[in-house]
Design an enzyme around this catalytic site. Structure first.
Site, PDB file in Angstrom:
ATOM      1  N   HIS A 496      53.884  45.121  41.790  1.00 46.12           N
ATOM      2  CA  HIS A 496      54.169  44.448  43.059  1.00 46.12           C
ATOM      3  C   HIS A 496      55.410  43.552  43.045  1.00 46.12           C
ATOM      4  O   HIS A 496      55.939  43.202  44.095  1.00 46.12           O
ATOM      5  CB  HIS A 496      52.957  43.591  43.456  1.00 46.12           C
ATOM      6  CG  HIS A 496      52.779  43.463  44.940  1.00 46.12           C
ATOM      7  ND1 HIS A 496      53.846  43.354  45.815  1.00 46.12           N
ATOM      8  CD2 HIS A 496      51.678  43.403  45.709  1.00 46.12           C
ATOM      9  CE1 HIS A 496      53.381  43.248  47.049  1.00 46.12           C
ATOM     10  NE2 HIS A 496      52.072  43.282  47.015  1.00 46.12           N
ATOM     11  N   TYR A 658      43.935  35.964  55.021  1.00 52.97           N
ATOM     12  CA  TYR A 658      45.351  36.302  54.823  1.00 52.97           C
ATOM     13  C   TYR A 658      45.630  37.688  55.380  1.00 52.97           C
ATOM     14  O   TYR A 658      44.892  38.634  55.130  1.00 52.97           O
ATOM     15  CB  TYR A 658      45.665  36.266  53.326  1.00 52.97           C
ATOM     16  CG  TYR A 658      47.039  36.745  52.926  1.00 52.97           C
ATOM     17  CD1 TYR A 658      48.043  35.844  52.610  1.00 52.97           C
ATOM     18  CD2 TYR A 658      47.334  38.102  52.806  1.00 52.97           C
ATOM     19  CE1 TYR A 658      49.309  36.272  52.214  1.00 52.97           C
ATOM     20  CE2 TYR A 658      48.586  38.546  52.419  1.00 52.97           C
ATOM     21  CZ  TYR A 658      49.571  37.627  52.111  1.00 52.97           C
ATOM     22  OH  TYR A 658      50.814  38.057  51.733  1.00 52.97           O
ATOM     23  N   THR A 671      57.753  38.933  52.621  1.00 52.82           N
ATOM     24  CA  THR A 671      56.564  38.835  53.466  1.00 52.82           C
ATOM     25  C   THR A 671      56.318  37.391  53.887  1.00 52.82           C
ATOM     26  O   THR A 671      56.849  36.450  53.309  1.00 52.82           O
ATOM     27  CB  THR A 671      55.305  39.340  52.731  1.00 52.82           C
ATOM     28  OG1 THR A 671      55.082  38.545  51.566  1.00 52.82           O
ATOM     29  CG2 THR A 671      55.448  40.807  52.354  1.00 52.82           C
TER      30      THR A 671
END
Length: 837
Positions: A496, A658, A671
């Site tokens: 990620h 979230y 993001t």
């Protein structure tokens, strides 16, 4: 015995080291490396020098085209030629020849040529020509710079995101973008990067107000008042100084928060990235083009290599929202040949340029292999050539080659443990010699491919294996792993840090759709190959240089692997395909122990994961986003409310929730967090769960909740969220030595419900003519729970009839159950529909 072992080790290292140096020299030019007793100098053949120069020229040419965008190259060359001709025809006293600008250019040129001593040897007319050319080019680049600045001003306009129907101003703005910037010609991948606006630093007051509003429905009134007082105190004291620092950083960096986000959230984290950070993506919904594992893998690898060529040459089209707004494409730079390297305190990202690597790493039955996917001239190998190499590997392992020891077969488990522990093991056992060389091959590879023995038959099985592979088969540090199962099913496993999920999803979608639309398989399920290719009776087996009857191609099959001896494995065969090279490792007893301990750790992590994947669809009594739109409710807001209703019923309370929002409208944006729980959504949840509440009140509350959610989502996409700003303030406070209790309280709140939505289509591949087009979509992917006692939910609204959900939790939590929560989501969606029918 020890001396003999050391001698074998030295021979292996020398051979592999020389092979590595030869490959590097072909791709990067002459190589000089120290070895025991001296140095090795490797100079490539002239043809590789030519290729190196060509690659550098192509790279510079792409930069030039992006710099002059939207003007085509021919127009720039024509403008330069016309300007030179005008200057040449001008009399000596003309402005072009003796004006202030001309005098300045002459002065620069005189000092420039004086450095090289060329002044006496260059005729004046030659100097006039090249000065005019440079002046014309400089003028064009200045105009392009002004154009970029004007485009950046236009891209700072964000009111279009808040309008249900475009206003006159928005239509005029969009028209200017399309006419002057987007409608001229096809742009290169990074053509708009220099025009991307900076992500703004939100005002302190605005951020704190949003933060307080987001926690108000989640905590008792007295605790909220304390938080409010602390927030106001912070805003009046420490915040102004920290805010000024962030504003200053935003002026002199690509993005005021993204580099810190990567460094402190990802690279500084010491927890295992397996399950906790990495994520997965599934293949087609209900369609497998071939059950032949090596053919499927080869076709997918080939398409990835074609995607890489488009990426390296910048021919891949940049993503444009609503046909007028380009988004940042910077994350694509690290898609291939990227690896996260563990460190004791912090990890680092290692990335090699596109043209510097021509191989992938393949894992099969515990053995790693180097497989070339490009020829020396930079062309991608055909799918059948890659399949022949994979068939060679599959047939070799466990037959002529001994099966790897248990520890060697489980080496990937090391990448799934605590980062500091993995770094210590890496420094101790992989820092030099044979292990260092093999690890370099693996970490520098374009990507890792795993030919998995499993044959999953459900989305849940595939999702679990794709995410963790039982803890010992995913090289978690690589940017992504391609996993192909024995029944032809395929998935991806991604790290990620280097980019967000939409980048992986885009490449994966491109590869899958091109795989089926190009018809890559023959009637037998193998990759298509030229009819003129002659049959080779056998393939060599490493070790004795003899051919094995077990590797003979089947009826109708031909092989592009020749019968050259294994000692010639590092040279191209007569058919032009190199043989795969097996990576070798030295396994000391201490290393074996460390690997087996890692296997135990990762196996327990995998056992603790509770992951289910399902589809809520009209074919089974459900519905899709078409029903939501029909009742004028945003699909994402609808799904988020359903998740909150399900969570409330499952846990008896609402907790911080979230949802990720992309901020790629800004340079290097990543993001932002959409804080889904609001005062409006809490009221809607309470009313929907209250049998005594009226239908009208419930519908009104649902629409109020949806409106609030859409407003917050738009703010987040415009860089006006809460979490990234407060996070950056906290990092600045730590760096400046400022104590801020408010920021510590903010970071102390944990998201119990973490959600994410992935867009289904990011490519323009046409599928209408395919009879099975409805199955050519991916159920998307998922991730592990962020909180140990919470849920992780990824969802993808595929079309008007289907929505896929990936629900994860930890079995050890005691209060969670993924299948139970999935049923609650289905029930919540059913209840919402019942209110509007």
């Amino acid at each position: 015995m020890a001396e003999a072992r050391q001698a074998v080790h030295s021979i292996r290292v020398s051979s592999l080291h020389l092979d590595s140096l030869t490959t590097r020299a072909k791709l990067r030019g002459p190589q000089i490396h120290g070895v025991e007793g001296g140095a090795v100098i490797v100079i490539p053949a002239p043809k590789y020098f030519v290729r190196l120069v060509q690659n550098k020229f192509k790279h510079g040419w792409n930069h030039f085209q992006s710099a002059i965008w939207p003007a085509p190259v021919w127009a720039v060359l024509l403008a330069i030629s016309v300007f030179v001709a005008v200057v040449m025809q001008s009399p000596p006293e003309h402005f072009f020849r003796c004006g202030p600008i001309a005098n300045a250019l002459w002065w620069v040129d005189e000092h420039f040529v004086a450095v090289f001593g060329l002044g006496p040897y260059l005729p004046k007319i030659v100097r006039v020509i090249y000065i005019a050319m440079w002046a014309a080019l400089l003028s064009i680049l200045i105009v392009a710079l002004i154009q970029r600045y004007f485009m950046r001003i236009l891209l700072n306009y964000k009111k279009w995101m808040y309008e249900s129907k475009p206003s006159m101003m928005t239509m005029a703005w969009g028209g200017m973008l399309r006419f002057f910037f987007l409608g001229q010609r096809e742009p290169l991948l990074y053509a708009f990067q220099s025009a991307m606006p900076r992500q703004p630093v939100p005002p302190i007051k605005q951020t704190i107000e949003k933060y307080l509003r987001s926690i108000e429905p989640l905590i008792p009134a007295d605790q909220f008042e304390l938080q409010k007082k602390e927030a106001l105190r912070f805003a009046a004291n420490e915040a102004p100084r920290l805010q000024r620092y962030l504003v200053l950083k935003s002026w002199f960096s690509g993005n005021y928060v993204s580099d810190w986000w990567e460094k402190y959230v990802y690279l500084r984290s010491r927890t295992p990235i397996l399950i906790n950070s990495n994520y997965y993506g599934l293949g087609f919904n209900n369609y497998i083009p071939t059950s032949n594992q090596t053919a499927r893998a080869a076709a997918l690898i080939h398409q990835y290599m074609l995607f890489k060529l488009d990426l390296d040459s910048e021919k891949l089209q940049p993503t444009v929202v609503k046909g007028a707004v380009p988004i940042c494409m910077r994350q694509y730079e690290r898609l291939f040949s990227t690896c996260r390297i563990p460190g004791r305190d912090t990890d680092v990202i290692k990335h090699l340029d596109g043209a510097d690597v021509i191989h992938i790493a393949v894992l099969y039955k515990g053995s790693f292999w180097r497989v070339n996917t490009f020829s020396d001239n930079g062309n991608a190998l055909e799918a059948y050539q890659i399949q022949d190499q994979l068939d060679f590997i599959r047939a070799s392992v466990g037959r002529a080659l001994p099966a790897p020891l248990s520890a060697e077969a489980n080496l990937p488990a090391l990448t799934g443990i605590d980062r500091s522990h993995w770094a210590q093991i890496r420094e101790t056992y992989f820092a030099e010699g044979l292990n260092r060389i093999s690890l370099d091959v693996l970490e520098n590879a374009i990507m890792v491919v795993h030919l998995d023995d499993a044959a999953p038959t459900t989305w849940t099985q595939t999702g679990n294996l794709a995410l963790h592979g039982n803890g010992n088969t995913r090289w978690c540090d690589k940017s992504f792993n391609l996993v192909v199962f024995s029944n032809g099913e395929a998935a991806v496993h991604a790290e990620h840090t280097w980019a967000d999920a939409p980048v992986i999803a885009h490449a994966w979608e491109w590869v899958l759709l091109h795989e089926v639309t190009l018809g890559m398989y023959d009637a037998g399920g193998d990759c298509k190959r030229p009819a003129s290719l002659t049959l080779v009776p056998a393939v060599p087996v490493p070790g004795d240089g003899k051919a094995s009857p077990n590797l003979t191609p089947g009826p109708g099959r031909t092989s592009s692997i020749s019968t050259a001896s294994f000692e010639e494995k590092n040279t191209l065969t007569s058919a032009g395909v190199p043989l795969p090279s097996r990576l070798e490792w030295l396994m000391w007893p201490e290393l074996e122990k460390a690997v087996l301990e890692a296997v135990g750790t990762t196996a327990q992590m995998c056992k603790d994961l509770d992951l289910v994947v399902g589809c809520y669809q009209d074919a089974e009594g459900g519905y899709g986003k078409g029903f939501m739109k029909k009742h004028r409710c945003g699909p994402d807001a609808w799904i988020q409310l359903a998740l909150q209703i399900a969570y409330f019923r499952d846990q008896g309370a609402l907790h911080l929730t979230y949802e990720s929002a992309a901020v790629r409208l800004f340079n290097e944006g990543r993001t932002e967090t959409i804080r889904s729980v609001s005062l409006e959504s809490r009221r809607a949840v309470e009313l929907v769960c209250d049998p005594a509440a009226s239908k009208e009140d419930k519908i009104k509350a649902i629409k109020d909740s949806a409106q609030q959610h859409q407003s917050y989502s738009r703010d987040a996409g415009c860089g006006k969220g809460v979490d990234r700003h407060l996070f950056a303030l906290y990092v600045a406070a730590q760096g400046l030595g400022v104590e801020a209790q408010f920021l510590k309280d903010f970071l102390g709140l944990q998201y119990k419900l973490s959600t994410s939505q992935i867009p289904q289509r990011q490519t323009s591949v046409k599928l209408d003519k395919l009879p099975y087009a409805t199955d050519l979509l991916s159920p998307s992917g998922g991730f592990g729970p962020v909180a140990d006692d919470g849920y992780g939910v990824s969802y993808m609204m595929a079309d008007d009839a289907r929505t896929f959900f990936h629900v994860s939790s930890k079995r050890s939590a005691g209060n969670t159950d993924s299948e139970r929560f999935r049923k609650e989501i289905w029930k919540a969606l059913d209840d919402l529909r019942a209110l509007f029918e």
